[in-house]
Design an enzyme around this catalytic site. Structure first.
Site, short mmCIF file in Angstrom:
data_model
loop_
_atom_site.label_atom_id
_atom_site.label_comp_id
_atom_site.label_asym_id
_atom_site.label_seq_id
_atom_site.Cartn_x
_atom_site.Cartn_y
_atom_site.Cartn_z
N TYR A 94 -6.72 16.67 30.94
CA TYR A 94 -7.24 17.99 31.34
C TYR A 94 -7.41 18.90 30.14
O TYR A 94 -8.50 19.43 29.88
CB TYR A 94 -6.30 18.64 32.37
CG TYR A 94 -6.53 20.13 32.54
CD1 TYR A 94 -7.69 20.62 33.13
CD2 TYR A 94 -5.58 21.06 32.08
CE1 TYR A 94 -7.91 21.99 33.26
CE2 TYR A 94 -5.79 22.42 32.22
CZ TYR A 94 -6.95 22.89 32.80
OH TYR A 94 -7.17 24.24 32.93
N THR A 149 -8.07 27.73 28.67
CA THR A 149 -6.64 27.69 29.00
C THR A 149 -5.78 27.65 27.74
O THR A 149 -6.22 27.12 26.71
CB THR A 149 -6.34 26.44 29.86
OG1 THR A 149 -4.93 26.25 29.92
CG2 THR A 149 -6.95 25.17 29.28
N ASP A 150 -4.55 28.16 27.86
CA ASP A 150 -3.62 28.07 26.73
C ASP A 150 -3.19 26.62 26.48
O ASP A 150 -2.60 26.31 25.45
CB ASP A 150 -2.40 28.97 26.94
CG ASP A 150 -1.57 28.61 28.17
OD1 ASP A 150 -1.99 27.73 28.95
OD2 ASP A 150 -0.49 29.22 28.34
N GLU A 151 -3.48 25.74 27.45
CA GLU A 151 -3.06 24.34 27.28
C GLU A 151 -3.79 23.66 26.12
O GLU A 151 -3.37 22.60 25.66
CB GLU A 151 -3.26 23.55 28.58
CG GLU A 151 -2.38 24.10 29.69
CD GLU A 151 -2.30 23.22 30.92
OE1 GLU A 151 -2.36 21.99 30.79
OE2 GLU A 151 -2.18 23.78 32.02
N LYS A 186 -10.82 20.54 28.30
CA LYS A 186 -11.04 21.98 28.14
C LYS A 186 -11.22 22.33 26.65
O LYS A 186 -12.05 23.17 26.31
CB LYS A 186 -9.86 22.77 28.72
CG LYS A 186 -9.69 22.69 30.22
CD LYS A 186 -10.84 23.31 31.00
CE LYS A 186 -10.88 24.81 30.91
NZ LYS A 186 -11.98 25.37 31.77
N1 LIG Z 1 -5.19 28.18 37.53
C1 LIG Z 1 -4.67 28.43 36.33
O1 LIG Z 1 -3.49 28.77 36.24
C2 LIG Z 1 -5.51 28.33 35.09
C3 LIG Z 1 -4.90 28.59 33.87
C4 LIG Z 1 -5.69 28.54 32.72
C5 LIG Z 1 -7.04 28.26 32.82
N2 LIG Z 1 -7.61 27.99 34.01
C6 LIG Z 1 -9.05 27.69 34.04
O2 LIG Z 1 -9.65 28.63 34.91
C7 LIG Z 1 -10.76 28.05 35.59
C8 LIG Z 1 -10.59 28.21 37.09
O3 LIG Z 1 -9.35 27.60 37.47
P1 LIG Z 1 -8.89 27.56 38.99
O4 LIG Z 1 -7.42 27.45 39.00
O5 LIG Z 1 -9.54 28.64 39.74
O6 LIG Z 1 -9.51 26.16 39.42
P2 LIG Z 1 -9.80 25.59 40.89
O7 LIG Z 1 -9.57 24.13 40.80
O8 LIG Z 1 -9.05 26.38 41.92
O9 LIG Z 1 -11.34 25.89 41.13
C9 LIG Z 1 -12.36 25.20 40.48
C10 LIG Z 1 -13.65 25.46 41.22
O10 LIG Z 1 -14.70 24.79 40.50
C11 LIG Z 1 -15.52 24.11 41.44
N3 LIG Z 1 -16.14 22.96 40.75
C12 LIG Z 1 -15.54 21.82 40.33
N4 LIG Z 1 -16.44 21.00 39.75
C13 LIG Z 1 -17.64 21.64 39.80
C14 LIG Z 1 -18.95 21.31 39.35
N5 LIG Z 1 -19.19 20.14 38.76
N6 LIG Z 1 -19.94 22.20 39.55
C15 LIG Z 1 -19.71 23.39 40.18
N7 LIG Z 1 -18.48 23.75 40.63
C16 LIG Z 1 -17.45 22.89 40.44
C17 LIG Z 1 -14.59 23.69 42.55
O11 LIG Z 1 -15.29 23.42 43.76
C18 LIG Z 1 -13.67 24.90 42.65
O12 LIG Z 1 -14.21 25.87 43.53
C19 LIG Z 1 -10.82 26.59 35.15
O13 LIG Z 1 -11.78 26.47 34.16
C20 LIG Z 1 -9.42 26.33 34.59
O14 LIG Z 1 -9.47 25.36 33.58
C21 LIG Z 1 -6.87 28.01 35.16
#
Ligand SMILES: NC(=O)c1ccc[n+]([C@@H]2O[C@H](COP(=O)([O-])OP(=O)(O)OC[C@H]3O[C@@H](n4cnc5c(N)ncnc54)[C@H](O)[C@@H]3O)[C@@H](O)[C@H]2O)c1
Length: 332
Positions: free
Chosen positions: A153, A125-127, A157
């Site tokens: 968070y 993430t950009d965070e 990351k």
């Molecule tokens: N949503 C955003 O805007 C955003 C932005 C930047 C980065 N990200 C990164 O992208 C990735 C996906 O984000 P998202 O928004 O889809 O998240 P999300 O919370 O919607 O989904 C996370 C998924 O991971 C699964 N999970 C959690 N813990 C687990 C474990 N211990 N073992 C196996 N599965 C597990 C959950 O059941 C869920 O299905 C993350 O790594 C997040 O940090 C997201």
């Protein structure tokens, strides 16, 4: 290729599974997800019977389980989306963020080291770069911006990213990392800004906006993000970080007002609430490296992308209503 997608029942992961099955039907996808509160297999109902897709339930931090899975499956590529992803939850309970985001990532890296893979990709993430001031629109995050996190968070990351790079330098593991801005689009859990506001507005409930709502986010359509990850995994240079962002900066207030306007709801539904602790002011990505090296070009602009997204939540009300009512947890 046989690809392990972790966290494929979440927002971005489920969009990625759809993207890959459409774009690369010759590949085999194994989706490993623990199905925490954030995972929902209803997002994948339309692909669950495809011969080149399989779901496995499990925890990326469960060492014995992960090693046994890798031994049996012999993946070519591992793409790690699995994470605890909600900043507000990390403020009230950081421990699970360390467990999943840091320990889970290092467990996957150890398994990759032992069993061998062609590529490990970390979705970050950009965070990890912290935030930018509101009065310097000329500043953007590049891949060389120092890590400077704000929340539990983003700290978890960033820790994971450092381990990924250490496994490349120390053991020669072929890794890449992508750092993206805020995603929007179908199948986003309704605790995050855009689906939360759509659901509240449709139910004529108050829309809680942190502080003055002036924090700026750089919105990226989730399918543009999926395309970027696919390009990086296939053509990106090993040991490199790639930023992903669409130059779509908006204040939270602009986003909320766009949603209210599109749904024909009054702005009087907006309720300002106490600001988030340590709230980052502005995120803005410079995606030049991804564009020039890999030819990535986003397909979506925010003006039309947000309207398509609002329409998707209107057309798929049952999907998010099952989450809000808890129905999606039945049988777990
Ligand atoms: N949503 C955003 O805007 C955003 C932005 C930047 C980065 N990200 C990164 O992208 C990735 C996906 O984000 P998202 O928004 O889809 O998240 P999300 O919370 O919607 O989904 C996370 C998924 O991971 C699964 N999970 C959690 N813990 C687990 C474990 N211990 N073992 C196996 N599965 C597990 C959950 O059941 C869920 O299905 C993350 O790594 C997040 O940090 C997201």
């Amino acid at each position: 290729m046989k690809i392990l997608v972790t966290g494929g029942a979440g927002f971005i992961g489920s969009n990625f599974v759809h993207y890959m099955l459409n774009e690369h039907p010759e590949d085999e996808i194994v989706n490993l997800d623990l199905l925490t509160y954030a995972g929902d297999l209803e997002s994948l109902e339309d692909v669950e019977n495809l011969p080149n897709y399989r779901f496995v339930r499990g925890d990326i931090a469960d060492r014995a389980f992960i090693f046994e899975l890798f031994e049996r499956e012999r993946f070519d590529v591992v793409i790690n989306f699995a994470a605890e992803s909600h900043v507000d939850r990390s403020i009230t309970g950081p421990a699970i963020f360390v467990q999943t985001n840091v320990l889970g990532t290092t467990t996957l890296l150890d398994a990759c080291n032992k069993y061998g893979i062609k590529r490990y990709h970390q979705v970050s993430t950009d965070e990890v770069y912290g935030d930018l001031p509101l009065d310097r629109p000329d500043l953007f995050f590049t891949e060389n911006t120092p890590i400077h996190t704000s929340s539990p968070y983003s700290s978890s990351k960033a820790s994971a990213d450092l381990f990924v790079m250490a496994y490349h330098r120390t053991y020669g593991l072929p890794v890449t990392i992508s750092r993206c801005s805020n995603n929007y689009g179908p199948y986003q859990f309704p605790e995050k800004l855009i689906p939360l506001m759509i659901a509240k507005a449709l139910n004529d409930e108050k829309l809680p906006v942190y502080g003055e709502g002036l924090n700026v986010r750089d919105w990226l359509e989730v399918r543009d993000h999926c395309m970027a990850i696919d390009l990086i995994v296939r053509n990106g240079r090993v040991g490199e970080v790639y930023n992903v962002g669409g130059h779509n900066e908006r204040t939270n207030m602009q986003v909320v007002k766009t949603i209210l306007n599109a749904l024909g709801k009054p702005e009087s539904l907006i309720a300002h609430v106490e600001d988030r602790k340590g709230h980052d002011r502005r995120y803005a990505i410079d995606p030049k490296k991804l564009e020039t090296e890999l030819g990535w070009k986003p397909k979506y602009v925010f003006e039309t992308g947000i309207q398509d997204t609002i329409r998707w939540y209107l057309d798929n009300r049952t999907w998010w209503e099952h989450i809000l009512s808890g129905e999606y947890l039945k049988g777990r």
